[in-house]
Design a protein around this motif. Structure first.
Motif, mmCIF file in Angstrom:
data_model
loop_
_atom_site.group_PDB
_atom_site.id
_atom_site.type_symbol
_atom_site.label_atom_id
_atom_site.label_comp_id
_atom_site.label_asym_id
_atom_site.label_seq_id
_atom_site.Cartn_x
_atom_site.Cartn_y
_atom_site.Cartn_z
ATOM 1 N N LEU A 125 -8.219 -21.404 16.312
ATOM 2 C CA LEU A 125 -7.731 -20.602 17.103
ATOM 3 C C LEU A 125 -7.968 -21.088 18.596
ATOM 4 O O LEU A 125 -7.365 -20.711 19.689
ATOM 5 N N GLU A 126 -8.860 -22.090 18.504
ATOM 6 C CA GLU A 126 -9.211 -22.835 19.847
ATOM 7 C C GLU A 126 -8.104 -23.352 20.823
ATOM 8 O O GLU A 126 -7.920 -23.227 22.043
ATOM 9 N N SER A 168 -4.927 -22.528 20.435
ATOM 10 C CA SER A 168 -4.165 -21.094 20.911
ATOM 11 C C SER A 168 -4.632 -20.288 22.019
ATOM 12 O O SER A 168 -3.859 -20.106 22.988
ATOM 13 N N GLU A 169 -6.007 -20.452 22.142
ATOM 14 C CA GLU A 169 -6.527 -19.564 23.187
ATOM 15 C C GLU A 169 -6.515 -20.643 24.600
ATOM 16 O O GLU A 169 -6.741 -20.063 25.476
ATOM 17 N N ALA A 170 -6.312 -21.597 24.432
ATOM 18 C CA ALA A 170 -6.414 -22.741 25.379
ATOM 19 C C ALA A 170 -4.972 -22.462 26.081
ATOM 20 O O ALA A 170 -4.796 -22.689 27.349
ATOM 21 N N VAL A 223 -2.969 -19.526 25.773
ATOM 22 C CA VAL A 223 -2.762 -17.935 25.905
ATOM 23 C C VAL A 223 -2.038 -17.424 27.192
ATOM 24 O O VAL A 223 -1.258 -17.039 27.436
ATOM 25 N N ARG A 224 -2.738 -18.118 28.459
ATOM 26 C CA ARG A 224 -2.290 -17.704 29.533
ATOM 27 C C ARG A 224 -0.917 -18.243 29.945
ATOM 28 O O ARG A 224 -0.028 -17.519 30.543
ATOM 29 N N GLN A 230 1.629 -16.174 27.846
ATOM 30 C CA GLN A 230 2.037 -14.824 28.397
ATOM 31 C C GLN A 230 2.797 -15.041 29.791
ATOM 32 O O GLN A 230 3.302 -14.158 29.721
ATOM 33 N N ASP A 236 -14.484 -11.591 34.086
ATOM 34 C CA ASP A 236 -14.782 -12.790 33.105
ATOM 35 C C ASP A 236 -15.985 -13.431 33.563
ATOM 36 O O ASP A 236 -16.582 -13.094 34.471
#
Length: 147
Positions: A53-54, A56-58, A60-61, A64, A118
């Motif tokens: 998931l790393e 994908s998380e990079a 994500v912004r 979106q 954050d």
């Protein structure tokens, strides 16, 4: 009785087994990571993600934003995502002097991040220096006057 057969051992030098040029191998035939031109950052870039998931998380912004722009284009027309991208671009260019930390409040508001807490909100940006330099020299360096 136990029978022992002769086995042939293929012995190679460490430098040839690593596919590293000889000038980058150290005294013991191991690659010198710290002395190479890339250093630790070069080694880090060659490693794979620690978790699936790393990656994908990079992104994500970015993903979106693409979904939001597509929705805006479908609902309001082509002008809406273009105007929002232009406003974000302009807000990202506005900063304080180089010696002062810029919070980018306008950009956070346009992105909708003004309501989220954050890491940077609590402990500040880890890349921001704690020591303030000479404002005149830093401004001249950013303007390209001082090299």
């Amino acid at each position: 009785m136990c029978e022992i057969s002769k086995m042939s051992l293929n012995v190679t030098t460490p430098a040839s087994s690593l596919d590293v040029p000889l000038h980058q191998t150290g005294q013991y035939g191991v690659k010198e990571t710290m002395k190479s031109a890339q250093g630790l950052s070069g080694v880090k870039s060659t490693l794979v993600a620690a978790h699936p998931l790393e990656a994908s998380e990079a992104l994500v912004r970015k993903n979106q934003d693409q979904v939001d722009f597509t929705m805006l284009r479908n609902v309001q027309g082509m002008h809406a995502p273009l105007r929002l991208q232009m406003e974000r671009h302009i807000a990202s260019k506005v900063q304080r002097l180089p010696c002062l930390h810029s919070s980018n409040v306008a950009l956070d508001t346009l992105r909708g991040l003004d309501e989220h807490i954050d890491f940077n909100d609590v402990l500040n940006d880890p890349t921001a220096p704690e020591v303030m330099g000479d404002p005149h020299i830093m401004t001249e360096r950013r303007a390209g006057i001082l090299q």
